[in-house]
Write an enzyme that holds these catalytic residues in place. Structure first.
Site, mmCIF file in Angstrom:
data_model
loop_
_atom_site.group_PDB
_atom_site.id
_atom_site.type_symbol
_atom_site.label_atom_id
_atom_site.label_comp_id
_atom_site.label_asym_id
_atom_site.label_seq_id
_atom_site.Cartn_x
_atom_site.Cartn_y
_atom_site.Cartn_z
ATOM 1 N N ASN A 252 42.575 -2.703 19.115
ATOM 2 C CA ASN A 252 41.393 -1.909 18.796
ATOM 3 C C ASN A 252 40.109 -2.719 18.897
ATOM 4 O OD1 ASN A 252 42.569 -3.034 16.073
ATOM 5 N ND2 ASN A 252 40.390 -2.723 15.715
ATOM 6 N N ASP A 295 41.612 2.792 15.036
ATOM 7 C CA ASP A 295 42.531 1.644 14.973
ATOM 8 C C ASP A 295 43.804 1.892 15.778
ATOM 9 O OD1 ASP A 295 43.489 -0.850 14.298
ATOM 10 O OD2 ASP A 295 44.061 -0.335 12.255
ATOM 11 N N ASN A 381 53.990 2.172 17.179
ATOM 12 C CA ASN A 381 53.167 0.983 17.005
ATOM 13 C C ASN A 381 53.767 -0.128 17.850
ATOM 14 O OD1 ASN A 381 51.651 -1.227 15.700
ATOM 15 N ND2 ASN A 381 51.098 0.264 14.161
#
Lengths: 538, 246
Positions: A252, A295, A381
């Protein structure tokens, strides 16, 4: 130790791991020579001794208990019967892969200046020749002799006082060690760099935040905001020898939730970058989340697949992103081929023809806060996905229905301090306590099997809690994965049927791997603060 | 901006011992450095609660300050480079999360509240305080450290709105037709653990159940009509006085 072991050990430790071996890991499936098991990132093994019929006979063979209470995120390497694994933060062990007994350990003590946003963790090692390579939470890269555990060289990649750290397993390409840096919550300027494996000398460096050396892309940052633009690269990339390209994901832009002072797309944050392996020069990039305010690091394992795409054989890159979309690219050119949402999201109305997200109106963090799906941990993730060339399915560890109230806050950059510009508040963030008491609208975890060629969901294995576990598939159509509840599963990769499970009593935040010694196949996964190894009952 | 205002506050404090102001500066530092992991209420990390006013690894302000500076090795708590004044302000804020929230004494008479709690309120039929009462509902021995007056009053008036997921009731019917009811203690993909109405700890395999119902409403009655405003205030004061076993 008996005589036989005494004789065997020196032989086991003498093997050199050439780069050619790293390129052809499928020829020696008894070993696990890179973080993902192969340089294409598929986390797929051709081992098939453990299969859908006998997997119910798996039993615990040994446990390695870490002394650290930090999260155990490492995937071990196995080289000719020796396992190399790290416990947090940077403690390396060489173990007998059959018994878990220790040959040597190297306890690197990181500087007290080390600061990492989200855990003082390490995800593993790389090996080339007789040398292991480890990134450290104080921003260093260390070469370690694989036989003795003694350091060979130790260099600084980034200044820990400014928040630079390395948490992932390095990638070996030819005679170089490639790493990226973490520190996206500390206003670093992210980069990916290659170091000479023999000397540690820097060979090239690619800044993931475009600066003066890349004036066109620098314009995607308002004013001087690029100087603290973040875009860390905290997970291992993949390599295609036929194109000589390295693929890597970037994180990010900073500050995370307040985009006001960094107007523009903020290149090359949240991107897949394809770099020339010899020079580090950018061949192409694709930005998943331009001007990210959520994010949504594009820090995932790039999965390289050679397959037929709409009637034509193509070199593909598959990518399940934290932003809730699954993408397929032509990895030679970077051309976007398809993109589909695989979890609930409300920040985009969809992707345009070029794959760029169409931002939903009023879906940005405000001072009061905006409810955003998925939450900051994302729809997936860094947890390794897997691609099975047998089932032709792409397996994603997902968080479904997660959300969060994201509020922004003005923040000035102070060197070495957190620089996130936001106050994300849990709605159903999924961060549950020691006890798990979900509500109706809680986020849940799943292993999602996706047909990458159609973008359609093939099956979903649901878990009550979310998951941080990677996925492994094998040539016997088994899928191994875990979750936060401490269950380690073997599923039928073809249909998601549960075939076996073990309760390990601690959450899995690592990727499973498999190897064999003396013809016997093992499966290992870290759970809680220990590494568990299973094999068939004899 | 955070740093600047914190310094300004620190200077102000050295001149004027205005405790409220350094707490504000500490609050800014909390939002910049602590909020993402510890959360708004300081309760996001399992086993850590700033609201409780109790710290696992520290008791004095100096010890908390040392942790803020050095982090806790072997855990997710990183070090910072906050200076001594900033750390002092941050500690003041952390302390305030306890004292302004849970530490308030309330407006009522705690002794009268205790009498209502144990008498006409019938609270011990489900709750337990310092070893007395039922284990079916949540133990309230340290509720005064965990919750503030506003929350407790709301819980008495509108229990359905405040029941925490951790305190929900479950009704399960086994394949043999037996019904099990109790407060859910834990649940995962395959099992449920609960304490039943006879105070037995029961662990169920979901594969053995025909039916599982998570009861969304609280089994606790509303005391809106049962107690007067003054009585409610007294009970709240009593609950606030419960700070845990000594």
């Amino acid at each position: 130790m008996n005589i036989r072991t005494l004789l065997l050990v020196p032989a086991l430790l003498s093997a050199q791991v050439s780069f050619d071996r790293l390129l052809h890991t499928d020829r020696e499936p008894q070993n696990w020579l890179t973080y993902s098991g192969s340089i294409n990132g598929q986390r797929y093994s051709v081992l098939d001794k453990i299969n859908t019929q006998n997997v119910k006979n798996l039993e615990l063979k040994w446990v390695f208990q870490a002394r650290s209470l930090e999260k155990f995120e490492a995937t071990p390497l196995v080289v000719d019967g020796v396992m190399y694994v790290t416990e947090a933060p940077n403690h390396v062990f060489a173990l007998d892969a059959k018994t878990g007994r220790i040959f040597w350990d190297y306890d690197y003590r990181p500087s007290k200046d080390a600061r990492v946003c989200c855990g003082s963790v390490n995800r593993g090692l790389a090996i080339l020749g007789d040398t292991l390579f480890m990134g450290t939470i104080d921003g260093r890269l260390i070469a370690i002799d694989a036989k003795s555990g003694k350091p060979v060289w130790n260099i600084e990649a980034g200044d820990p006082k400014l928040g630079y750290s390395i948490t992932h397993a390095p990638l070996i390409v030819k005679d170089k060690v490639v790493v990226g840096v973490a520190g996206g919550e500390y206003g670093i300027r992210g980069f990916i760099a290659a170091y000479d494996a023999k000397s540690g000398k820097e060979a090239w460096k690619f800044y993931t935040v475009a600066g003066p050396e890349d004036p066109k892309a620098q314009k995607s940052w308002d004013g001087d905001s690029w100087k603290n633009g973040g875009a860390p690269a905290w997970l291992t990339g993949s390599y295609d020898p036929s194109l000589n390209l390295i693929y890597w994901g970037t994180g990010n832009p900073g500050p995370d939730w307040d985009g006001d002072d960094r107007a523009g797309d903020n290149l090359y944050s949240d991107s897949a970058v394809a770099l020339d392996a010899d020079t580090g020069k950018l061949k192409w990039y694709f930005q998943f989340t331009p001007h990210d305010e959520f994010d949504y690091d594009a820090v995932q394992i790039p999965v390289l697949v050679d397959a037929e795409w709409q009637g034509k054989q193509r070199k593909l890159l598959m990518w399940a992103n934290r932003n809730a979309f699954f993408y397929v690219f032509d990895r030679e050119t970077g051309k976007f081929l398809s993109g589909t949402a695989f979890a609930k999201q409300n920040w985009a109305t969809g992707l345009d023809e070029a794959g760029r997200p169409m931002r939903a109106p009023n879906m940005s963090p405000t001072p009061a806060g905006t409810l955003i799906y998925p939450n900051l941990f994302g729809a997936t993730n860094w947890y390794s996905p897997s691609y099975s060339p047998r089932t032709k399915l792409f397996y994603i560890p997902t968080w479904q229905d997660s959300n969060m109230v994201m509020a922004k806050m003005q923040q000035k950059y102070v060197p070495g301090q957190r620089y996130t510009g936001g106050l994300p508040r849990a709605a159903n963030a999924g961060r549950r306590g020691t006890r798990n008491t979900p509500v109706e609208d809680s986020a849940y975890g799943s292993i999602l099997a996706m047909d990458p060629f159609t973008g359609k969901k093939k099956w979903e294995f649901k878990m009550a809690d979310v998951t941080d576990s990677g996925v492994l598939t094998t040539a016997s159509d088994l899928l191994f994965a875990g979750g936060r509840e401490g269950y380690f599963y073997a599923l039928d990769a073809r249909n998601g049927t549960e075939l076996w499970r073990a309760s390990l009593g601690g959450q899995m935040e690592a990727g499973p791997m498999t190897y064999s010694v003396d013809g016997k196949q093992y499966v290992s996964i870290a759970a809680g603060t220990s590494l568990f190894t299973f094999g068939l009952k004899e | 901006m955070v740093q600047k205002s914190a310094l300004a506050m620190a200077l102000l404090i050295s001149a004027l011992p205005a405790a409220g102001q350094n707490v504000d500066a500490g609050g800014q530092l909390y939002r910049a450095h602590c909020f993402v992991c510890h959360g708004q209420e300081g309760e996001s990390i399992p086993g850590v609660s700033f609201r409780s006013g109790q710290y696992r690894r520290a008791s004095t302000d100096e010890e908390i300050s040392r942790i803020i500076l050095g982090g806790i090795p072997g855990t997710g708590m990183p070090p910072t480079n906050l200076n001594a004044d900033e750390r002092r302000n941050l500690v003041a804020y952390l302390r305030s999360m306890h004292s302004t929230g849970a530490g308030a004494k309330g407006q009522g008479d705690a002794a009268r509240g205790a009498a209502i709690f144990e008498g006409q309120g019938g609270c011990l039929n489900c709750h337990r305080v310092a070893g007395r009462g039922s284990r079916l509902g949540p133990d309230l021995t340290d509720i005064g450290s965990l919750r503030n007056a506003a929350y407790l009053e709301k819980a008495l008036i509108d229990p359905n709105d405040t029941i925490a997921p951790a305190n929900r009731f479950i009704k399960a019917v086994t394949k043999e037709g037996a019904t099990v009811t109790g407060r859910r203690l834990n649940e995962d993909t395959h099992t449920i653990q609960l304490i039943d109405d006879k105070e037995r700890l029961v662990s169920l395999q979901k594969s053995d159940l025909r039916e599982i119902t998570l009861v969304k409403t609280s089994p606790m009655p509303s005391y809106r009509e049962k107690l007067s405003a003054q009585e409610l205030t007294d009970v709240v004061s009593y609950l606030l006085s419960l700070k845990g076993a000594q």
